[in-house]
Design a protein around this motif. Structure first.
Motif, PDB file in Angstrom:
ATOM      1  N   PRO A 182       0.752  -1.299   0.230  1.00 25.57           N
ATOM      2  CA  PRO A 182       0.126  -0.218   0.040  1.00 25.57           C
ATOM      3  C   PRO A 182       0.708   1.118  -0.372  1.00 25.57           C
ATOM      4  O   PRO A 182      -0.236   2.613  -0.418  1.00 25.57           O
ATOM      5  CB  PRO A 182      -1.151   0.029   1.103  1.00 25.57           C
ATOM      6  N   GLN A 183       2.119   1.354   0.271  1.00 25.46           N
ATOM      7  CA  GLN A 183       2.885   2.158   0.466  1.00 25.46           C
ATOM      8  C   GLN A 183       3.803   2.646  -0.824  1.00 25.46           C
ATOM      9  O   GLN A 183       3.626   3.779  -0.959  1.00 25.46           O
ATOM     10  CB  GLN A 183       4.009   1.527   1.210  1.00 25.46           C
ATOM     11  N   TYR A 184       3.174   2.146  -1.984  1.00 20.47           N
ATOM     12  CA  TYR A 184       3.838   2.719  -2.992  1.00 20.47           C
ATOM     13  C   TYR A 184       2.430   2.222  -3.656  1.00 20.47           C
ATOM     14  O   TYR A 184       2.842   2.671  -5.064  1.00 20.47           O
ATOM     15  CB  TYR A 184       4.590   1.415  -3.540  1.00 20.47           C
ATOM     16  N   MET A 185       1.349   2.682  -3.467  1.00 21.29           N
ATOM     17  CA  MET A 185       0.275   2.675  -4.825  1.00 21.29           C
ATOM     18  C   MET A 185       0.182   3.955  -4.321  1.00 21.29           C
ATOM     19  O   MET A 185      -0.544   4.508  -3.005  1.00 21.29           O
ATOM     20  CB  MET A 185      -1.028   1.855  -4.051  1.00 21.29           C
ATOM     21  N   GLY A 186      -0.392   4.846  -5.511  1.00 24.85           N
ATOM     22  CA  GLY A 186      -0.847   6.243  -5.232  1.00 24.85           C
ATOM     23  C   GLY A 186      -2.098   6.386  -5.455  1.00 24.85           C
ATOM     24  O   GLY A 186      -2.722   6.197  -4.640  1.00 24.85           O
ATOM     25  N   ARG A 187      -2.446   5.623  -6.890  1.00 21.79           N
ATOM     26  CA  ARG A 187      -4.666   5.690  -7.218  1.00 21.79           C
ATOM     27  C   ARG A 187      -4.749   4.458  -7.592  1.00 21.79           C
ATOM     28  O   ARG A 187      -3.818   4.363  -8.896  1.00 21.79           O
ATOM     29  CB  ARG A 187      -4.758   7.488  -7.444  1.00 21.79           C
ATOM     30  N   ARG A 214      -6.505   7.508  -1.711  1.00 19.27           N
ATOM     31  CA  ARG A 214      -6.314   6.833  -3.116  1.00 19.27           C
ATOM     32  C   ARG A 214      -7.291   5.566  -3.680  1.00 19.27           C
ATOM     33  O   ARG A 214      -5.623   4.127  -4.481  1.00 19.27           O
ATOM     34  CB  ARG A 214      -4.432   6.178  -2.416  1.00 19.27           C
ATOM     35  N   ARG A 215      -7.925   4.986  -3.241  1.00 16.99           N
ATOM     36  CA  ARG A 215      -9.093   4.275  -4.039  1.00 16.99           C
ATOM     37  C   ARG A 215     -10.354   4.781  -4.404  1.00 16.99           C
ATOM     38  O   ARG A 215     -10.695   5.193  -4.263  1.00 16.99           O
ATOM     39  CB  ARG A 215      -8.820   2.934  -2.987  1.00 16.99           C
ATOM     40  N   LEU A 216     -10.792   4.278  -5.642  1.00 18.08           N
ATOM     41  CA  LEU A 216     -11.760   4.397  -6.306  1.00 18.08           C
ATOM     42  C   LEU A 216     -12.121   3.211  -7.061  1.00 18.08           C
ATOM     43  O   LEU A 216     -11.618   2.397  -7.951  1.00 18.08           O
ATOM     44  CB  LEU A 216     -11.282   5.518  -7.395  1.00 18.08           C
ATOM     45  N   ASN A 236     -16.174   7.307 -17.843  1.00 20.60           N
ATOM     46  CA  ASN A 236     -15.882   8.231 -18.814  1.00 20.60           C
ATOM     47  C   ASN A 236     -15.118   8.940 -18.021  1.00 20.60           C
ATOM     48  O   ASN A 236     -13.653   9.722 -18.135  1.00 20.60           O
ATOM     49  CB  ASN A 236     -16.326   7.418 -19.968  1.00 20.60           C
ATOM     50  N   ARG A 237     -15.107   9.887 -17.138  1.00 18.93           N
ATOM     51  CA  ARG A 237     -15.472  11.385 -16.808  1.00 18.93           C
ATOM     52  C   ARG A 237     -14.147  10.877 -15.748  1.00 18.93           C
ATOM     53  O   ARG A 237     -13.366  11.805 -15.447  1.00 18.93           O
ATOM     54  CB  ARG A 237     -16.677  11.773 -16.203  1.00 18.93           C
ATOM     55  N   TRP A 238     -15.038  10.179 -14.818  1.00 16.19           N
ATOM     56  CA  TRP A 238     -14.361  10.192 -13.389  1.00 16.19           C
ATOM     57  C   TRP A 238     -12.789   9.122 -13.510  1.00 16.19           C
ATOM     58  O   TRP A 238     -12.002   9.636 -12.501  1.00 16.19           O
ATOM     59  CB  TRP A 238     -14.931   9.786 -12.728  1.00 16.19           C
ATOM     60  N   VAL A 239     -12.936   8.608 -13.844  1.00 14.93           N
ATOM     61  CA  VAL A 239     -11.369   7.239 -14.032  1.00 14.93           C
ATOM     62  C   VAL A 239     -10.516   8.660 -15.073  1.00 14.93           C
ATOM     63  O   VAL A 239      -8.718   7.930 -13.806  1.00 14.93           O
ATOM     64  CB  VAL A 239     -11.586   6.903 -15.011  1.00 14.93           C
ATOM     65  N   GLY A 240     -10.556   9.342 -15.946  1.00 14.50           N
ATOM     66  CA  GLY A 240      -9.589  10.322 -16.344  1.00 14.50           C
ATOM     67  C   GLY A 240      -8.959  11.837 -14.991  1.00 14.50           C
ATOM     68  O   GLY A 240      -8.456  12.060 -15.050  1.00 14.50           O
ATOM     69  N   GLU A 241     -10.680  12.974 -14.099  1.00 20.40           N
ATOM     70  CA  GLU A 241     -10.450  12.957 -13.434  1.00 20.40           C
ATOM     71  C   GLU A 241      -9.498  12.545 -12.611  1.00 20.40           C
ATOM     72  O   GLU A 241      -8.667  13.088 -11.680  1.00 20.40           O
ATOM     73  CB  GLU A 241     -11.624  13.591 -12.246  1.00 20.40           C
ATOM     74  N   TYR A 242     -10.060  10.838 -11.734  1.00 17.36           N
ATOM     75  CA  TYR A 242      -9.008  10.527 -10.310  1.00 17.36           C
ATOM     76  C   TYR A 242      -7.749  10.419 -10.878  1.00 17.36           C
ATOM     77  O   TYR A 242      -6.321  10.631  -9.696  1.00 17.36           O
ATOM     78  CB  TYR A 242     -10.083   9.480 -10.119  1.00 17.36           C
ATOM     79  N   LEU A 243      -7.389   9.976 -12.092  1.00 15.38           N
ATOM     80  CA  LEU A 243      -5.906   9.566 -11.830  1.00 15.38           C
ATOM     81  C   LEU A 243      -5.592  10.579 -12.528  1.00 15.38           C
ATOM     82  O   LEU A 243      -3.902  10.074 -12.574  1.00 15.38           O
ATOM     83  CB  LEU A 243      -5.845   8.677 -13.543  1.00 15.38           C
ATOM     84  N   ALA A 244      -5.824  11.776 -13.255  1.00 15.91           N
ATOM     85  CA  ALA A 244      -4.899  12.777 -13.357  1.00 15.91           C
ATOM     86  C   ALA A 244      -4.636  13.602 -11.849  1.00 15.91           C
ATOM     87  O   ALA A 244      -3.829  14.354 -11.720  1.00 15.91           O
ATOM     88  CB  ALA A 244      -5.720  13.463 -14.450  1.00 15.91           C
ATOM     89  N   ASN A 245      -5.811  13.942 -11.716  1.00 17.39           N
ATOM     90  CA  ASN A 245      -6.256  15.016 -10.815  1.00 17.39           C
ATOM     91  C   ASN A 245      -6.114  14.566  -9.311  1.00 17.39           C
ATOM     92  O   ASN A 245      -6.188  15.162  -8.014  1.00 17.39           O
ATOM     93  CB  ASN A 245      -7.021  16.151 -11.223  1.00 17.39           C
ATOM     94  N   GLY A 246      -6.632  13.374  -8.738  1.00 19.32           N
ATOM     95  CA  GLY A 246      -6.767  12.572  -7.218  1.00 19.32           C
ATOM     96  C   GLY A 246      -8.236  13.077  -7.784  1.00 19.32           C
ATOM     97  O   GLY A 246      -8.845  13.338  -5.488  1.00 19.32           O
ATOM     98  N   THR A 247      -9.121  13.659  -7.827  1.00 21.69           N
ATOM     99  CA  THR A 247     -10.789  14.305  -7.838  1.00 21.69           C
ATOM    100  C   THR A 247     -11.051  13.101  -7.597  1.00 21.69           C
ATOM    101  O   THR A 247     -11.855  12.529  -8.682  1.00 21.69           O
ATOM    102  CB  THR A 247     -11.281  15.753  -8.852  1.00 21.69           C
TER     103      THR A 247
END
Length: 260
Positions: A182-187, A214-216, A236-247
């Motif tokens: 878990p310490q090396y998992m970003g998103r 860090r999980r979605l 489609n929207r939130w995969v991009g928003e989360y991986l790119a911005n953490g939103t």
């Protein structure tokens, strides 16, 4: 918001990039061997500019990471480089959504190509600043060894952390990695993960070990087809928003799956 999708591609006919067990007495040392060229990838819809940023190779890993005398296994690796490598911010590991995908490496190219033609700033950020990496599976995958394979590659690449995107059966390598490292998992974003060989209890435990930011987990036909289902557009929207911005999406989002 609707993502433009590329035409469906045929994920068959790739030769050379398969997971290989090392023959007895094979002297190859553990590590990554990058090939001069990738095998020809099928599908006319694959973007040639994306293919030009793609490297293919073979990763030699211990058959058992906890037993140095266990021999070696050779796995394929495909990396689609960020469009702006000098400003690169990290890597996104990914896996096809089936354990029986006939071609290794094509999904990473397809994913990067689809992101390139998406019309949001989040996906442009992913294309410009993140490498997309697909690591081939073992012939007889085991959750623990597959997670250690990913950790081996992280160390070989010198990455501080990794991000992960998995869909259906392609979710399980990321779940195993998140539980063990878990310490090396970003998103980590999972889309409709299937139980496979692991239990739902394992999924909840793996998610619980990661901080909530860090999980979605989402539902929806992400990247499969153009769908009129609201959950698909939401994913489609939130995969991009989360991986790119953490939103992350609000709890009212139609594609959000909670782990409660």
């Amino acid at each position: 918001m609707q993502i433009k999708f590329l035409k469906a591609i045929t994920l068959a006919g790739v030769s050379g990039l398969i997971a290989l067990s090392s023959s007895p007495g094979h002297a190859t040392e553990p590590g990554i061997e990058w090939l001069v060229d990738c095998p020809k990838l099928p599908g006319r819809a694959l973007d040639q500019e994306v293919i030009a940023r793609t490297q293919c190779g073979i990763v030699t890993v211990p058959a058992n990471h906890q037993a140095s005398t266990s021999g070696h296994v050779r796995l394929s690796i495909t990396r689609v480089g960020a469009r702006e490598p000098l400003a690169r911010q990290g890597v996104v590991f990914t896996q096809p959504d089936t354990l029986h995908a006939p071609a290794h490496g094509v999904f990473a190219v397809y994913l990067a190509s689809t992101w390139k033609y998406s019309n949001t700033q989040a996906y442009r950020t992913l294309v410009d600043l993140y490498d997309v990496i697909e690591l081939g599976r073992r012939k007889q995958p085991a959750a623990e060894q597959s997670a250690r394979d990913m950790e081996f590659v992280r160390l070989q690449l010198g990455e501080e952390k990794i991000n992960f995107l998995g869909r259906a059966q392609g979710s399980w390598p990321g779940i195993g990695y998140g539980a063990m490292f878990p310490q090396y998992m970003g998103r980590m974003v999972l889309i409709e993960p299937t139980p496979g060989e692991l239990s739902d209890a394992y999924l909840r435990k793996a998610f619980a070990r990661l901080p909530a930011d860090r999980r979605l987990m989402l539902k929806g036909a992400y990247l499969q087809t153009v769908s009129s289902r609201p959950a698909s557009h939401c994913a489609n929207r939130w995969v991009g928003e989360y991986l790119a911005n953490g939103t992350q999406p609000p709890r009212s989002a139609g594609c959000l799956v909670t782990d409660e």
